[in-house]
Design a protein around this motif. Structure first.
Motif, PDB file in Angstrom:
ATOM      1  N   ARG A 291      20.976  44.083  61.676  1.00 41.01           N
ATOM      2  CA  ARG A 291      20.426  44.022  60.310  1.00 41.01           C
ATOM      3  C   ARG A 291      20.277  45.412  59.695  1.00 41.01           C
ATOM      4  NH1 ARG A 291      16.933  39.777  62.686  1.00 41.01           N
ATOM      5  NH2 ARG A 291      17.714  37.815  61.860  1.00 41.01           N
ATOM      6  N   SER A 292      19.946  46.382  60.517  1.00 42.69           N
ATOM      7  CA  SER A 292      19.740  47.745  60.014  1.00 42.69           C
ATOM      8  C   SER A 292      20.895  48.658  60.406  1.00 42.69           C
ATOM      9  CB  SER A 292      18.429  48.311  60.571  1.00 42.69           C
ATOM     10  OG  SER A 292      17.338  47.513  60.202  1.00 42.69           O
ATOM     11  N   HIS A 293      22.090  48.092  60.531  1.00 39.83           N
ATOM     12  CA  HIS A 293      23.214  48.890  61.015  1.00 39.83           C
ATOM     13  C   HIS A 293      23.487  50.115  60.149  1.00 39.83           C
ATOM     14  CE1 HIS A 293      25.216  46.163  58.185  1.00 39.83           C
ATOM     15  NE2 HIS A 293      26.150  47.066  58.071  1.00 39.83           N
TER      16      HIS A 293
ATOM     17  N   ASN B  27      30.637  33.210  64.743  1.00 40.12           N
ATOM     18  CA  ASN B  27      31.897  33.322  63.988  1.00 40.12           C
ATOM     19  C   ASN B  27      32.366  34.761  63.804  1.00 40.12           C
ATOM     20  OD1 ASN B  27      31.924  30.458  63.588  1.00 40.12           O
ATOM     21  ND2 ASN B  27      30.373  30.767  62.011  1.00 40.12           N
ATOM     22  N   CYS B  28      32.004  35.640  64.742  1.00 44.75           N
ATOM     23  CA  CYS B  28      32.346  37.058  64.588  1.00 44.75           C
ATOM     24  C   CYS B  28      33.850  37.319  64.637  1.00 44.75           C
ATOM     25  CB  CYS B  28      31.621  37.909  65.619  1.00 44.75           C
ATOM     26  SG  CYS B  28      32.100  37.575  67.326  1.00 44.75           S
ATOM     27  N   GLY B  29      34.610  36.366  65.106  1.00 48.44           N
ATOM     28  CA  GLY B  29      36.054  36.551  65.121  1.00 48.44           C
ATOM     29  C   GLY B  29      36.707  36.248  63.795  1.00 48.44           C
ATOM     30  N   THR B  30      36.048  35.447  62.969  1.00 43.23           N
ATOM     31  CA  THR B  30      36.670  35.024  61.716  1.00 43.23           C
ATOM     32  C   THR B  30      35.869  35.391  60.475  1.00 43.23           C
ATOM     33  OG1 THR B  30      35.593  32.858  61.950  1.00 43.23           O
ATOM     34  CG2 THR B  30      37.841  33.067  62.805  1.00 43.23           C
ATOM     35  N   ASP B  31      34.577  35.614  60.599  1.00 45.74           N
ATOM     36  CA  ASP B  31      33.725  35.906  59.445  1.00 45.74           C
ATOM     37  C   ASP B  31      33.914  37.367  59.026  1.00 45.74           C
ATOM     38  OD1 ASP B  31      31.239  36.879  58.045  1.00 45.74           O
ATOM     39  OD2 ASP B  31      30.708  34.761  58.243  1.00 45.74           O
ATOM     40  N   ALA B  32      34.354  37.564  57.798  1.00 46.58           N
ATOM     41  CA  ALA B  32      34.654  38.913  57.312  1.00 46.58           C
ATOM     42  C   ALA B  32      33.414  39.793  57.209  1.00 46.58           C
ATOM     43  CB  ALA B  32      35.344  38.831  55.946  1.00 46.58           C
ATOM     44  N   GLY B  33      32.221  39.195  57.176  1.00 49.22           N
ATOM     45  CA  GLY B  33      30.988  39.982  57.138  1.00 49.22           C
ATOM     46  C   GLY B  33      30.467  40.286  58.524  1.00 49.22           C
ATOM     47  N   ASN B  34      30.539  39.318  59.430  1.00 53.18           N
ATOM     48  CA  ASN B  34      29.978  39.490  60.770  1.00 53.18           C
ATOM     49  C   ASN B  34      30.822  40.389  61.669  1.00 53.18           C
ATOM     50  OD1 ASN B  34      28.004  37.793  59.889  1.00 53.18           O
ATOM     51  ND2 ASN B  34      28.448  36.137  61.300  1.00 53.18           N
ATOM     52  N   ALA B  35      32.130  40.268  61.585  1.00 54.06           N
ATOM     53  CA  ALA B  35      33.008  41.027  62.480  1.00 54.06           C
ATOM     54  C   ALA B  35      32.782  42.540  62.380  1.00 54.06           C
ATOM     55  CB  ALA B  35      34.469  40.667  62.221  1.00 54.06           C
ATOM     56  N   PRO B  36      32.747  43.131  61.167  1.00 50.76           N
ATOM     57  CA  PRO B  36      32.544  44.579  61.108  1.00 50.76           C
ATOM     58  C   PRO B  36      31.173  45.023  61.614  1.00 50.76           C
ATOM     59  CG  PRO B  36      33.152  43.702  58.941  1.00 50.76           C
ATOM     60  CD  PRO B  36      33.014  42.552  59.860  1.00 50.76           C
TER      61      PRO B  36
END
Length: 195
Positions: A113-115, A138-147
Motif C-alpha cells: 500500500r505504501s510502495h 490476480n498479480c499475473g494479469t491485473d495491470a495494477g497489482n503486477a507492478p
C-alpha cells in the motif's frame, strides 16, 4: 467461550492487554521451539506485534526468562504492519537495533500500500517483505497489482530481505510471483491453516 477470532476481542483491548498478549505470544513461541528442538525441528516462527506494543515490551527480560543462552535458538520474526512503519524508517531501524541482539528480526507485513514511500527509503531493516493478499490476487494479469508485486519483491531483495506473497489461492498467481522472483508463498493453494 470456545475459539474466539481476534476481531471479537482486539478492538476493545487496552495497551496493557496488548502487551500481555504479545508477551504471551513470544513465550509460547519460545516454549514451542524448545519442544521441537529435540526432534530436529528448528523453526524461526513469525508473530504479529503492533509497533506501539513492541516499543514498550521488555523484550530482553521476556526472551532471557525463557532462554539464558541464545546461541542455539533459531530466533523469531516479528511482523509489523506496513501502515504502522512505512513512513518512519528511523523507528524501524531503532526497533531492529533493539531486537537483533535477541535473535529477533522484523518483517514488513501486508506490504504494497505504501510502495511509493518505501521506494524512497535508502535502508530498511526488514528480513522479509510480506506482500498483501490484495496485490497478490490476480498479480499475473491485473495491470495494477503486477507492478506493485514486482516493486515490492525488488525492494525486498535490494535491502537484503526475502519476499513472501500472502493469500496465494490460484496457481496462476503462484506462477506469476515465481516469475517475478518472489521467494515464498502463503495461502490456501499451498496449505490450509492448522491447529
Amino acid at each position: 467461550f470456545g475459539i474466539l477470532q481476534p476481531g471479537s476481542f482486539m478492538p476493545g483491548a487496552k495497551a496493557a492487554d496488548l502487551a500481555r498478549l504479545a508477551e504471551l505470544g513470544i513465550v509460547t513461541v519460545m516454549q514451542a521451539e524448545q519442544r521441537f528442538a529435540p526432534i530436529g525441528v528448528h523453526l524461526k516462527v513469525s508473530l504479529d506485534i503492533d509497533v506501539e506494543t513492541l516499543k514498550q515490551l521488555p523484550l530482553p527480560d521476556i526472551v532471557h526468562s525463557q532462554r539464558a543462552d541464545l546461541s542455539h535458538w533459531p530466533g523469531m520474526i516479528i511482523d509489523i504492519e506496513e501502515s504502522q512503519i512505512a513512513t518512519d524508517m528511523a523507528l524501524a531501524q531503532a526497533l531492529d537495533a533493539r531486537v537483533a541482539p535477541l535473535k529477533i528480526r522484523l518483517a514488513l507485513d501486508n506490504a504494497g500500500r505504501s510502495h511509493a514511500e518505501l521506494v524512497k527509503a535508502t535502508a530498511m531493516p526488514f528480513v522479509e517483505f510480506k506482500l498483501a493478499a490484495m496485490y497478490v490476487a490476480n498479480c499475473g494479469t491485473d495491470a495494477g497489482n503486477a507492478p506493485i508485486c514486482r516493486t515490492m519483491i525488488e525492494l525486498a531483495h535490494k535491502h537484503g530481505g526475502t519476499a513472501l506473497g500472502l493469500g496465494v489461492t490460484k496457481a496462476a498467481d503462484l506462477r506469476a510471483l515465481s516469475s517475478m522472483g518472489c521467494d515464498f508463498g502463503q495461502g490456501s493453494l499451498l496449505g490450509l491453516p492448522m491447529p
